[in-house]
Each structure stands twice: as structure tokens, then as C-alpha cells.
Design a protein around this motif. Structure first.
Motif, short mmCIF file in Angstrom:
data_model
loop_
_atom_site.label_atom_id
_atom_site.label_comp_id
_atom_site.label_asym_id
_atom_site.label_seq_id
_atom_site.Cartn_x
_atom_site.Cartn_y
_atom_site.Cartn_z
N SER A 1 -1.94 -51.66 -13.04
CA SER A 1 -0.61 -52.25 -13.23
C SER A 1 -0.43 -53.48 -12.36
O SER A 1 0.10 -54.51 -12.81
N LEU A 2 -0.89 -53.40 -11.14
CA LEU A 2 -0.81 -54.51 -10.19
C LEU A 2 -1.65 -55.69 -10.67
O LEU A 2 -1.19 -56.85 -10.67
N GLU B 1 -2.74 -51.14 -19.31
CA GLU B 1 -2.69 -52.25 -18.36
C GLU B 1 -3.96 -53.11 -18.43
O GLU B 1 -3.89 -54.34 -18.35
N SER C 1 1.41 -63.33 -14.53
CA SER C 1 2.45 -64.03 -13.78
C SER C 1 2.40 -65.53 -14.09
O SER C 1 1.34 -66.09 -14.40
N LEU D 1 3.22 -58.87 -4.92
CA LEU D 1 2.09 -58.36 -5.68
C LEU D 1 0.78 -58.69 -4.98
O LEU D 1 -0.13 -57.85 -4.89
N ARG E 1 7.18 -56.92 -10.21
CA ARG E 1 6.81 -57.37 -11.56
C ARG E 1 8.04 -57.87 -12.32
O ARG E 1 8.03 -58.95 -12.90
N ARG E 2 9.12 -57.08 -12.30
CA ARG E 2 10.30 -57.48 -13.08
C ARG E 2 11.11 -58.57 -12.38
O ARG E 2 11.88 -59.28 -13.02
N ALA F 1 -0.04 -57.33 -13.70
CA ALA F 1 1.15 -58.09 -13.31
C ALA F 1 0.76 -59.45 -12.74
O ALA F 1 1.42 -60.46 -13.01
N SER G 1 6.39 -52.29 -9.58
CA SER G 1 7.23 -52.49 -10.76
C SER G 1 8.40 -53.43 -10.46
O SER G 1 8.76 -54.27 -11.29
#
Length: 469
Positions: A109-110, A185, A117, A51, A43-44, A113, A40
């Protein structure tokens, strides 16, 4: 932390030794626990390099999956060893849904992300995104068969008064919450309509497409039915504009008979039960009951504990980030999705109901309802271990390690508590060390180098990019 210790621990001890060598699928559970906050954060903060590194490790875990069968299609992780899967608890040589769904919550989630990107992805990353979407779909289709959907529909219509015993059949647990997370996701990946990554059309068949949409809608109705709201007491530091000043709870009252929370109303210092060695000197133990369960009143508001509730951080993030994608991919409208202020309402509960109100020495009650009684007294998971239970405020470490600090964007008090707790954990004076050793032991030196390293890694990942300097 990552370069010096964490990456090596994850790869060698969790993946190589436990998962691949021993067949211990609980390594997947631990992998998610230790790394999701870092995913997370990356990601932010736009850390695509981090990642990618974590994706390489997750890809290794995919090698441990076994092929499905005609009656149970799709690849799966089967527990073949370790300390938790036993014949007694029926987990040995079986798929442990809890570990798989939790790990795929992280993996999806990974992958999402990486998919969204701004930086061009390497071929390896693109393959990882595509593989993750397919693996997630295989699991969701197996878990979301007609029988499972019907069971969820029945549970959605039940109220807490219909729970008559200590069984968990009617609960909204972390399993459906993680499935919602995965759906969100994966929708983010499919929403891009990039065939080189994955789309719904090139991942699942038309008939499967319809079943997945039915499954996710049923899960969302179940979730919405189990979220409740209440108005915090006057003077509580909640944001009136956030969720209209309401506080949210999950499965409130459904867990009042459950063994894990049977002592939710007992806040005494005396241990309810005490473990002692058996008289014959063998490996068995004797459990001495000091406070009988029958003497403790049942709290009618008992639901989730604050440690398991950390799943809400990642689930609500997934729903927030992928709201448009879920509407487009699964043909949903806003009424079928949780309200946009839901995360803020849970943040309000954390501050108003669970925090002890002390900014300098923050502590947190064991239960999301605000109850602070003992948790998991005489807990038995089938491994033969003796567990006395967790005392009041004993789950406070879930706040720094569970990702809750990221909710500072909904309530700045949470950010202040995170910064103050971080400062406490780094002080060397006796008062600060005594406090950390008593309530946040995994953050202090007495927990051992490895435990401290992992706990601080989870904590710092929550702080970075969430609170001011």
C-alpha cells in the motif's frame, strides 16, 4: 505524535530490538497495526513526505529477510525469537505467514501510494517501490503454488453446514484477505508501466505471470463466496442508496464451533473462566471454569470478530483504488471483482448491527454478526499464558484504532461517532474518564504513556481527512 514518539518507537523497539536483534517477526504484525492508518491518511491527504519516512522504516525490515531454498524459493522472514514463536506452536525457526502477509499488505500500500503520487520521487523512493513489488511477488508466488490454489478452490465450494468441529481449515481468514490486498496494490504499481519502478514483465516470468493471475482469480472467488448480505432491521441508520441498503458479513456461520467464538452467545458479567496461580506457587496457572462451554448455545451466525475485521478497511480501500489496475494487469472483468458497493455494505453492518445506537457513548459488539458475547475465552496460542477472555463490548477499541472512522464517506453517522468518541477521550470529567477507562482503556491515561500514544496515533490518523471539523 510521529516526530515526538511514534517514529522512534517503531525504529528502535519494533525494528531494531525485536525484529533485527531478537528475530521476532511479530514485530512486523505490530508495525502494520500501528502504521497502516497513518499510511492511508498520508495517501488521501497527499503527504508524500510522511510516506517517504515510513518507507525508510519498512526498508529496514527488508534487511531481516533470509534467502529461500530450491524447494521454497523467494526471500522470507523467519521467526528466530520473541515471546510468541515457540516449539509448542511450531512457529520458531519457521516462516510465519500471518506476520509476513500482514506486513506486506502495508508495504505494498505504501509503495503504491508513492508510485501514484503527483510529486517526483527521490531515487530512494523509486528503489523502495521497485523492491517492494519484487518482494511481494516472491511471497505471492510461494504462497500461491498449485497446491494452495487447489485448496482454495475446494474451500470456495463449501458451506457453513460442512464445518463439523472447531478446526479452521475451511475458514476465510485474514491471510487470503491480505493476499488480495497485496495483489491489488502491486497491480497499481505495475499498471503505470514504468520500468524504473516495476512492471509485471520485469518482475516475474511469463509462467509465473499466468500462475499469479490464476491465484488472484481464485482468491477473489473465495472472498465473494464468503461475503453474505442481509437487510438490517427497520429504523436502522443505514444509507438506502449505499449497497441498496444491505449490510454485509464475512464467513457468517463458519466460525460457530471455533474456540475463539465458542462463548459468542454468553453475555453475562461473570467471567466464564478465571485464571489463578498454581497451588505449588510456580509459574504455571490454574484455570477455573465458572461457565462451562457446553452450557452456552452455539450461535449459527458466528463469523469474524470486529478487531480482526479491521483488515477489511484496508483491503476494500485497495480494491476500490486499484480496480482499473487489477482489471488491466490480471485480465479481470467487473464480475470477477467485488461489487463497488461492498465497502458501503460493511459500513451499514457496522452501524446497524454492531453499534449500540448511542451517539454520546458509542460501543460496539464483539462480533461482526452483532453478537456481543465473550471472545477468546481460555485462549491458548502456545505461549503458556492464561487468558480469561474479552467481555461484551470489550473489543470496542477496534473502532477508533482500526480505521473504521474512514467509512464516514459511506455513512456520516460513523464520522459523528468518531468525533464524539475523540471528544470523550479528551475530557477530564469523572463520567467521561470512567467510560473511557472501562471501554476504551488504550485511549486513556491509565493504559500507560506508550500504549496511549500508539492508540491515539491510530485514532487520529483515521479522523484526519475523513470527517469534518
Amino acid at each position: 505524535m510521529w516526530d515526538a514518539d511514534v517514529r522512534n518507537y517503531l525504529q528502535r523497539q519494533l525494528l531494531h530490538d525485536r525484529l533485527l536483534q531478537q528475530g521476532d517477526v511479530y514485530a512486523l504484525y505490530d508495525f502494520q497495526t500501528f502504521t497502516h492508518n497513518a499510511v492511508s491518511m498520508a495517501r488521501r491527504c497527499g503527504r508524500v513526505d510522511r510516506l517517504s519516512e515510513i518507507a525508510m522504516l519498512v526498508d529496514e525490515a527488508y534487511q531481516a529477510m533470509e534467502p529461500g531454498t530450491t524447494r521454497s524459493p523467494g526471500r522470507k522472514w523467519i521467526c528466530r525469537g520473541g515471546s510468541i514463536c515457540t516449539e509448542k506452536n511450531h512457529l520458531l525457526n519457521a516462516e510465519v505467514m500471518l506476520t509476513s502477509v500482514q506486513f506486506l499488505g502495508l508495504a505494498s500500500s505504501l509503495a503504491n501510494a508513492l508510485a501514484v503520487s503527483a510529486r517526483p520521487l527521490s531515487r530512494r523512493d523509486r528503489v523502495f517501490v521497485r523492491d517492494t513489488a519484487r518482494i511481494a511477488a516472491e511471497h505471492l508466488l510461494r504462497w500461491g503454488n498449485d497446491e494452495a490454489i487447489k485448496r482454495i478452490e475446494v474451500n470456495t465450494g463449501t458451506g457453513p453446514e460442512q464445518v463439523k468441529d472447531g478446526g479452521s481449515e475451511l475458514f476465510f481468514t485474514d491471510k487470503p484477505l491480505w493476499q488480495i490486498t497485496i495483489y491489488a496494490e502491486v497491480a497499481g504499481i505495475w499498471y503505470r508501466k514504468d520500468p524504473s519502478l516495476a512492471t509485471m514483465d520485469n518482475t516475474v516470468e511469463r509462467t509465473e505471470d499466468a500462475r499469479m493471475r490464476r491465484h488472484v482469480r481464485t482468491l477473489l472467488r473465495f472472498f465473494s463466496a464468503r461475503v453474505s448480505y442481509h437487510t438490517p432491521g427497520k429504523g436502522k441508520p443505514v444509507h438506502a442508496k449505499a449497497a441498496h441498503g444491505k449490510a454485509a458479513d464475512l464467513d457468517r456461520g463458519y466460525w460457530r464451533h471455533y474456540a475463539d467464538g465458542r462463548y459468542a452467545a454468553y453475555e453475562g458479567a461473570q467471567k466464564p473462566v478465571v485464571c489463578s496461580a498454581a497451588d505449588d506457587g510456580g509459574k504455571d496457572f490454574r484455570l477455573d471454569v465458572r461457565v462451562p462451554a457446553e452450557s452456552v448455545p452455539r450461535r449459527k451466525d458466528t463469523g469474524w470478530d470486529i478487531s480482526h475485521a479491521r483488515r477489511l478497511v484496508h483491503a476494500l480501500d485497495a480494491l476500490e483504488l486499484n480496480r482499473a489496475a487489477m482489471k488491466a494487469v490480471y485480465a479481470l472483468d467487473d464480475t470477477q471483482l467485488p461489487p463497488t458497493g461492498l465497502a458501503a455494505a460493511f459500513a451499514n453492518a457496522l452501524v446497524a448491527d454492531i453499534w449500540n445506537g448511542d451517539t454520546e457513548r458509542p460501543l460496539f459488539s464483539n462480533y461482526w454478526s452483532g453478537a456481543n458475547g465473550w471472545y477468546r475465552v481460555a485462549y491458548d496460542n502456545g505461549t503458556g499464558q492464561c487468558v480469561e477472555g474479552t467481555p461484551p463490548y470489550g473489543l470496542s477499541n477496534a473502532f477508533p484504532t482500526g480505521g473504521y472512522v474512514t467509512w464516514a464517506r459511506y455513512n456520516p453517522v460513523i464520522g459523528l461517532l468518531g468525533k464524539n468518541l475523540y471528544a470523550l477521550a479528551n475530557r477530564s470529567d469523572a463520567q467521561a474518564r470512567d467510560f473511557i477507562d472501562r471501554y476504551y482503556r488504550p485511549l486513556g491515561p491509565v493504559s500507560g504513556a506508550q500504549g496511549r500514544m500508539l492508540s491515539r496515533f491510530m485514532f487520529v490518523s483515521s479522523l484526519a481527512g475523513s470527517v469534518g471539523e
